[in-house]
Design an enzyme around this catalytic site. Structure first.
Site, mmCIF file in Angstrom:
data_model
loop_
_atom_site.group_PDB
_atom_site.id
_atom_site.type_symbol
_atom_site.label_atom_id
_atom_site.label_comp_id
_atom_site.label_asym_id
_atom_site.label_seq_id
_atom_site.Cartn_x
_atom_site.Cartn_y
_atom_site.Cartn_z
ATOM 1 N N SER A 229 0.834 -1.202 0.000
ATOM 2 C CA SER A 229 0.000 0.000 0.000
ATOM 3 C C SER A 229 0.867 1.249 0.000
ATOM 4 C CB SER A 229 -0.873 0.008 1.253
ATOM 5 O OG SER A 229 -1.523 1.251 1.382
ATOM 6 N N TYR B 137 -2.093 -0.650 10.040
ATOM 7 C CA TYR B 137 -2.031 -1.120 8.646
ATOM 8 C C TYR B 137 -0.845 -0.464 7.925
ATOM 9 C CZ TYR B 137 -3.770 -2.389 3.996
ATOM 10 O OH TYR B 137 -3.904 -2.903 2.723
HETATM 11 P P1 NDP Z 1 -9.932 -9.510 1.049
HETATM 12 O O1 NDP Z 1 -10.231 -9.341 2.491
HETATM 13 O O2 NDP Z 1 -11.027 -9.639 0.067
HETATM 14 O O3 NDP Z 1 -8.973 -10.782 0.843
HETATM 15 C C1 NDP Z 1 -7.917 -11.048 1.702
HETATM 16 C C2 NDP Z 1 -7.419 -12.446 1.416
HETATM 17 O O4 NDP Z 1 -6.312 -12.709 2.285
HETATM 18 C C3 NDP Z 1 -8.469 -13.518 1.701
HETATM 19 O O5 NDP Z 1 -8.358 -14.537 0.744
HETATM 20 C C4 NDP Z 1 -8.056 -14.024 3.071
HETATM 21 O O6 NDP Z 1 -8.458 -15.350 3.353
HETATM 22 C C5 NDP Z 1 -6.550 -13.970 2.900
HETATM 23 N N1 NDP Z 1 -5.842 -14.131 4.163
HETATM 24 C C6 NDP Z 1 -5.911 -13.369 5.282
HETATM 25 N N2 NDP Z 1 -5.106 -13.898 6.236
HETATM 26 C C7 NDP Z 1 -4.518 -14.994 5.695
HETATM 27 C C8 NDP Z 1 -3.601 -15.961 6.167
HETATM 28 N N3 NDP Z 1 -3.119 -15.931 7.409
HETATM 29 N N4 NDP Z 1 -3.189 -16.935 5.316
HETATM 30 C C9 NDP Z 1 -3.652 -16.991 4.054
HETATM 31 N N5 NDP Z 1 -4.564 -16.143 3.565
HETATM 32 C C10 NDP Z 1 -4.974 -15.146 4.381
HETATM 33 O O7 NDP Z 1 -8.979 -8.287 0.712
HETATM 34 P P2 NDP Z 1 -8.380 -7.673 -0.644
HETATM 35 O O8 NDP Z 1 -8.552 -8.612 -1.767
HETATM 36 O O9 NDP Z 1 -8.889 -6.298 -0.740
HETATM 37 O O10 NDP Z 1 -6.845 -7.570 -0.227
HETATM 38 C C11 NDP Z 1 -5.804 -8.281 -0.845
HETATM 39 C C12 NDP Z 1 -4.496 -7.580 -0.556
HETATM 40 O O11 NDP Z 1 -4.546 -6.237 -1.058
HETATM 41 C C13 NDP Z 1 -4.152 -7.456 0.931
HETATM 42 O O12 NDP Z 1 -2.774 -7.683 1.116
HETATM 43 C C14 NDP Z 1 -4.475 -6.000 1.238
HETATM 44 O O13 NDP Z 1 -3.757 -5.509 2.337
HETATM 45 C C15 NDP Z 1 -4.073 -5.338 -0.067
HETATM 46 N N6 NDP Z 1 -4.687 -4.024 -0.247
HETATM 47 C C16 NDP Z 1 -6.045 -3.911 -0.362
HETATM 48 C C17 NDP Z 1 -6.621 -2.663 -0.510
HETATM 49 C C18 NDP Z 1 -8.097 -2.492 -0.653
HETATM 50 O O14 NDP Z 1 -8.541 -1.319 -0.796
HETATM 51 N N7 NDP Z 1 -8.897 -3.546 -0.648
HETATM 52 C C19 NDP Z 1 -5.782 -1.434 -0.530
HETATM 53 C C20 NDP Z 1 -4.368 -1.670 -0.426
HETATM 54 C C21 NDP Z 1 -3.860 -2.932 -0.286
HETATM 55 P P3 NDP Z 1 -9.891 -15.690 4.041
HETATM 56 O O15 NDP Z 1 -10.920 -15.622 2.957
HETATM 57 O O16 NDP Z 1 -9.675 -17.052 4.589
HETATM 58 O O17 NDP Z 1 -10.114 -14.643 5.097
#
Ligand code: NDP
Length: 323
Positions: A182, A242
């Site tokens: 981010s 974060y």
């Molecule tokens: P979501 O919450 O939709 O997806 C997050 C994913 O990460 C899910 O599949 C979740 O699994 C998985 N996850 C969380 N913890 C673990 C773990 N310990 N082991 C394996 N998988 C894990 O979020 P986004 O798609 O929006 O986010 C994806 C990435 O993008 C993240 O790194 C986030 O920080 C980054 N990001 C997102 C932004 C946004 O605006 N959305 C902005 C900037 C960065 P489960 O379904 O089991 O919970």
């Protein structure tokens, strides 16, 4: 004066920045219609790309887009059955997608996954560290889940980098690691800034940057959260935990890029970070302003870059940002 979607009047500055962003989104949509030529395409169906947290959101889009480019994608999910269902959607669309359980915080899961990849595929070419958490929605800035956030976003990403590097296959194009990070994790950002000048200085120079320094930074932050003294610790004041977790990811990537650059030609691994923007996924309560499809674009572009020498950088909208 323009009126936005919520019916509020927009100021000139905000209006301009929205216009600028929309223009860039259009440019990228156009760029995405240009197919890779044969000489740019260094990958094939034998190229293995792992995506963490790929059962939904941006991670699922990564899997879809990379498979769409003809690579073999390993869709991983911490919940086995959810992962299988997500993979089925892509497999039924004719994509080359395999699936495996992976919790990036569970040593046993990481080691079982590593063993499976090695036995079934012999190695890895691309790692997309997408799995992450953010427990604060909107303007919330609670420190209730800071530890989980630092652990997942920083230590989880680090676990995967360490586990996968030994499996990364030598190639002329170089192996690739893309960390979904981010712009909030900038050392000196507009909305995030490490106020302690001495620390900022040490973190910003390769001569003084170290894994120990980054680990100490996040530990100090968590101690201050525990003591409730973090407010005066000079940390970013918005989305604090974060921002600290993603700053650690960005800095760790710079550090690793520097170490990996010493590898001989043919053994190189390139590692970069990018900010997907504010995305309409579960993480933002579906309140973002870009789709997951668009959000995955810069990461996919980075993973497939024909110009392999790019490493240790932070990007957004296919452009480099200053860390
Ligand atoms: P979501 O919450 O939709 O997806 C997050 C994913 O990460 C899910 O599949 C979740 O699994 C998985 N996850 C969380 N913890 C673990 C773990 N310990 N082991 C394996 N998988 C894990 O979020 P986004 O798609 O929006 O986010 C994806 C990435 O993008 C993240 O790194 C986030 O920080 C980054 N990001 C997102 C932004 C946004 O605006 N959305 C902005 C900037 C960065 P489960 O379904 O089991 O919970």
């Amino acid at each position: 004066m323009k009126i936005n979607q919520e019916g509020k009047e927009m100021t000139g500055k905000k209006e301009k920045s929205i216009e600028k962003r929309e223009k860039r989104l259009q440019e990228i949509s156009l760029l995405r219609t240009i197919p890779y030529s044969d000489h740019q395409r260094w990958w094939s169906a034998e190229t293995i790309a792992i995506v963490t947290g790929a059962n939904r959101g941006i991670g699922f889009e990564f899997a879809r887009q990379l498979a769409g480019h003809g690579l073999t994608v390993i869709l991983t999910s911490r919940d086995t059955s959810v992962g299988i269902e997500a993979a089925k959607v892509l497999q039924e669309g004719g994509f080359n997608v395999d699936v495996h359980q992976l919790d990036i915080l569970d040593d046993e899961s990481v080691s079982e996954f590593t063993k499976w990849i090695k036995e079934k595929y012999g190695g890895v070419d691309i790692l997309i560290n997408n799995a992450g958490v953010n427990y604060n929605l909107g303007s919330g800035n609670s420190m209730e889940f800071s530890k989980q956030m630092i652990e997942t976003n920083y230590y989880g990403t680090k676990n995967m980098v360490k586990a996968m590097i030994p499996l990364m296959r030598p190639s002329a194009a170089g192996a690739r690691i893309v960390n979904v990070s981010s712009r909030l994790g900038k050392l000196n950002g507009r909305r995030s800034r490490i106020e302690d000048e001495a620390l900022r200085e040490k973190l910003s120079k390769l001569e003084t940057l170290s894994e120990e320094l980054i680990d100490n930074m996040v530990s100090t932050f968590l101690i201050q959260v525990e003591d409730n003294t973090w407010q005066s610790g000079g940390w970013p004041q918005k989305f604090t935990d974060y921002a600290v977790s993603k700053l650690a990811v960005n800095l760790y990537s710079v550090l690793m890029a520097n170490q990996l650059a010493e590898r001989a030609e043919g053994q190189k691994i390139y590692i970069n970070c990018y900010c997907p923007g504010w995305v309409r996924t579960a993480m933002t309560g579906w309140s973002g302003n870009v789709s997951a499809e668009h959000a995955a674009d810069t990461g996919v572009w980075l993973a497939l870059l024909p110009n392999k020498e790019v490493t240790g950088k932070l990007f957004a909208e296919r452009r480099e940002l200053k860390l």
